[in-house]
Design a protein around this motif. Structure first.
Motif, PDB file in Angstrom:
ATOM      1  N   VAL A  12       0.727  -1.317   0.022  1.00 58.02           N
ATOM      2  CA  VAL A  12       0.005  -0.024   0.191  1.00 58.02           C
ATOM      3  C   VAL A  12       0.935   1.313  -0.105  1.00 58.02           C
ATOM      4  O   VAL A  12       0.657   2.303  -0.720  1.00 58.02           O
ATOM      5  N   THR A  13       1.954   1.272   0.930  1.00 58.11           N
ATOM      6  CA  THR A  13       2.762   2.437   0.987  1.00 58.11           C
ATOM      7  C   THR A  13       3.421   2.824  -0.293  1.00 58.11           C
ATOM      8  O   THR A  13       3.724   3.856  -0.648  1.00 58.11           O
ATOM      9  N   ALA A  14       3.771   1.314  -1.101  1.00 59.94           N
ATOM     10  CA  ALA A  14       4.513   1.772  -2.314  1.00 59.94           C
ATOM     11  C   ALA A  14       3.827   2.415  -3.477  1.00 59.94           C
ATOM     12  O   ALA A  14       4.281   2.992  -4.552  1.00 59.94           O
ATOM     13  N   ALA A  15       2.468   2.465  -3.109  1.00 59.87           N
ATOM     14  CA  ALA A  15       1.823   3.051  -4.262  1.00 59.87           C
ATOM     15  C   ALA A  15       1.872   4.651  -4.320  1.00 59.87           C
ATOM     16  O   ALA A  15       1.802   5.380  -5.330  1.00 59.87           O
ATOM     17  N   MET A  16       2.950   5.206  -3.242  1.00 61.93           N
ATOM     18  CA  MET A  16       3.137   6.632  -3.328  1.00 61.93           C
ATOM     19  C   MET A  16       4.487   6.570  -4.400  1.00 61.93           C
ATOM     20  O   MET A  16       4.539   7.771  -4.561  1.00 61.93           O
ATOM     21  N   GLY A  17       4.964   5.654  -4.477  1.00 61.24           N
ATOM     22  CA  GLY A  17       6.105   5.627  -5.887  1.00 61.24           C
ATOM     23  C   GLY A  17       7.602   6.187  -5.104  1.00 61.24           C
ATOM     24  O   GLY A  17       8.231   6.879  -5.999  1.00 61.24           O
ATOM     25  N   VAL A  18       7.512   6.352  -3.908  1.00 61.89           N
ATOM     26  CA  VAL A  18       8.741   6.836  -2.846  1.00 61.89           C
ATOM     27  C   VAL A  18       9.558   5.494  -2.594  1.00 61.89           C
ATOM     28  O   VAL A  18       9.151   4.731  -1.454  1.00 61.89           O
ATOM     29  N   PRO A  19      10.444   5.153  -3.172  1.00 59.49           N
ATOM     30  CA  PRO A  19      11.130   3.846  -2.806  1.00 59.49           C
ATOM     31  C   PRO A  19      11.660   3.831  -1.419  1.00 59.49           C
ATOM     32  O   PRO A  19      11.556   2.694  -0.695  1.00 59.49           O
ATOM     33  N   LEU A  20      12.006   4.897  -0.752  1.00 60.20           N
ATOM     34  CA  LEU A  20      12.229   4.970   0.906  1.00 60.20           C
ATOM     35  C   LEU A  20      11.237   4.677   1.664  1.00 60.20           C
ATOM     36  O   LEU A  20      11.284   4.491   2.825  1.00 60.20           O
ATOM     37  N   LEU A  21      10.141   5.081   1.187  1.00 62.36           N
ATOM     38  CA  LEU A  21       8.978   4.825   1.928  1.00 62.36           C
ATOM     39  C   LEU A  21       8.493   3.614   2.196  1.00 62.36           C
ATOM     40  O   LEU A  21       8.114   2.793   3.329  1.00 62.36           O
ATOM     41  N   ALA A  22       8.862   2.573   1.087  1.00 64.40           N
ATOM     42  CA  ALA A  22       8.763   1.158   1.326  1.00 64.40           C
ATOM     43  C   ALA A  22       9.706   0.704   2.479  1.00 64.40           C
ATOM     44  O   ALA A  22       9.484  -0.311   3.233  1.00 64.40           O
ATOM     45  N   LEU A  23      11.019   1.086   2.346  1.00 64.53           N
ATOM     46  CA  LEU A  23      11.782   0.811   3.497  1.00 64.53           C
ATOM     47  C   LEU A  23      11.383   1.345   4.819  1.00 64.53           C
ATOM     48  O   LEU A  23      11.543   0.608   5.792  1.00 64.53           O
ATOM     49  N   ALA A  24      10.930   2.567   4.727  1.00 67.98           N
ATOM     50  CA  ALA A  24      10.250   2.933   5.983  1.00 67.98           C
ATOM     51  C   ALA A  24       9.292   2.171   6.461  1.00 67.98           C
ATOM     52  O   ALA A  24       9.189   1.956   7.893  1.00 67.98           O
ATOM     53  N   ALA A  25       8.410   1.570   5.563  1.00 69.35           N
ATOM     54  CA  ALA A  25       7.463   0.675   5.947  1.00 69.35           C
ATOM     55  C   ALA A  25       7.701  -0.486   6.664  1.00 69.35           C
ATOM     56  O   ALA A  25       7.333  -1.235   7.570  1.00 69.35           O
ATOM     57  N   ILE A  26       8.903  -1.092   6.306  1.00 69.55           N
ATOM     58  CA  ILE A  26       9.606  -2.084   6.881  1.00 69.55           C
ATOM     59  C   ILE A  26       9.883  -1.866   8.158  1.00 69.55           C
ATOM     60  O   ILE A  26       9.553  -2.696   9.188  1.00 69.55           O
ATOM     61  N   ALA A  27      10.636  -0.755   8.344  1.00 67.87           N
ATOM     62  CA  ALA A  27      11.213  -0.618   9.533  1.00 67.87           C
ATOM     63  C   ALA A  27      10.033  -0.157  10.780  1.00 67.87           C
ATOM     64  O   ALA A  27      10.194  -0.918  11.863  1.00 67.87           O
ATOM     65  N   VAL A  28       9.186   0.765  10.352  1.00 64.52           N
ATOM     66  CA  VAL A  28       8.169   0.872  11.132  1.00 64.52           C
ATOM     67  C   VAL A  28       7.140  -0.127  11.395  1.00 64.52           C
ATOM     68  O   VAL A  28       6.792  -0.252  12.494  1.00 64.52           O
ATOM     69  N   GLY A  29       6.690  -0.949  10.405  1.00 68.07           N
ATOM     70  CA  GLY A  29       6.021  -2.084  10.316  1.00 68.07           C
ATOM     71  C   GLY A  29       6.464  -3.165  11.411  1.00 68.07           C
ATOM     72  O   GLY A  29       5.827  -3.669  12.142  1.00 68.07           O
ATOM     73  N   VAL A  30       7.825  -3.462  11.377  1.00 69.77           N
ATOM     74  CA  VAL A  30       8.468  -4.581  11.997  1.00 69.77           C
ATOM     75  C   VAL A  30       8.454  -3.987  13.540  1.00 69.77           C
ATOM     76  O   VAL A  30       7.910  -4.551  14.592  1.00 69.77           O
ATOM     77  N   ALA A  31       8.765  -2.685  13.835  1.00 68.95           N
ATOM     78  CA  ALA A  31       8.571  -2.197  15.392  1.00 68.95           C
ATOM     79  C   ALA A  31       7.228  -2.266  15.808  1.00 68.95           C
ATOM     80  O   ALA A  31       7.133  -2.370  17.104  1.00 68.95           O
ATOM     81  N   ALA A  32       6.407  -1.580  14.973  1.00 74.77           N
ATOM     82  CA  ALA A  32       4.964  -1.601  15.339  1.00 74.77           C
ATOM     83  C   ALA A  32       4.288  -2.817  15.825  1.00 74.77           C
ATOM     84  O   ALA A  32       3.543  -2.932  16.681  1.00 74.77           O
TER      85      ALA A  32
END
Length: 221
Positions: free
Chosen positions: A169-189
């Motif tokens: 879902v985050t990747a739909a923004m088209g910003v590669p770093l947001l996908a990386l952020a989604a991994i970090a935030v998602g795992v921690a959350a």
């Protein structure tokens, strides 16, 4: 009798599949669509804000329709969970700000981030902060509770599937770093949601990270 039991199990599985489609797949697709529209909208324009608020509405409406008796927030350990979330959020912030110092020299990664941050530069900052905060809470409610609770399998399997959905879902923004952020935030959350049994810590870590990035990152990239 065997046939009757088989039919009952089939009907229960079909109902479960329908619920996954309605509570997980459909909202995820709508959220991705909204984020895709927002990413192509004029910087700081009405379309961007309408699209991002619509995504938050999808998350909260899904929760309203498919919530269970399990509470989202445990107020009995509020202080501890707030502190935990804040510490983890600040640790993630430090990690990503350090990475931003390197990313600014890589156009492939930095240019999409520039475009995303233009909404904070040229739009109404308070509205950008508001939509960032509301979407952050909405993401935790949807991905760490609604989607997670309805996906099949063990805790680990559901955590992985909800994380993959979050990244997609985050990747739909088209910003590669947001996908990386989604991994970090998602795992921690996900870890915090399991450890505390509440969304206080996940929401605090998400908001402390995302709002700080919004305010600080434009000065680094």
């Amino acid at each position: 009798m065997v046939t009757h039991n088989t039919d009952f199990l089939r009907e229960r599985n079909e109902a479960s599949t329908r619920e996954i489609l309605l509570a997980v797949v459909l909202p995820g697709a709508l959220a991705a669509l909204g984020l895709g529209i927002a990413s192509h909208a004029p910087d700081g324009g009405v379309v961007f804000y309408v699209a991002t608020f619509a995504v938050a509405a999808v998350y909260f409406l899904t929760w309203a329709c498919f919530r269970t008796s399990r509470p989202l927030f445990d107020t009995s350990r509020l202080g501890k969970d707030v502190v935990r979330g804040l510490v983890i959020g600040m640790a993630l912030l430090a990690l990503f700000l350090a990475g931003a110092l390197l990313v600014r020299f890589i156009p492939f990664l930095s240019e999409p981030v520039h475009a995303l941050l233009d909404n904070a530069r040229y739009g109404a900052l308070w509205v950008t902060i508001l939509t960032t905060a509301i979407n952050g809470i909405g993401e935790e409610v949807y991905f760490r509770r609604i989607a997670f609770d309805r996906l099949p399998g063990t805790w680990l399997a559901r955590a992985v599937m909800s994380l993959v959905l979050y990244i997609a879902v985050t990747a739909a923004m088209g910003v590669p770093l947001l996908a990386l952020a989604a991994i970090a935030v998602g795992v921690a959350a996900s870890y915090e949601a399991r450890r505390t049994g509440s969304l206080v810590s996940p929401c605090v870590l998400h908001l402390s990270w995302s709002l700080s990035m919004l305010l600080i990152l434009p000065h680094l990239i």
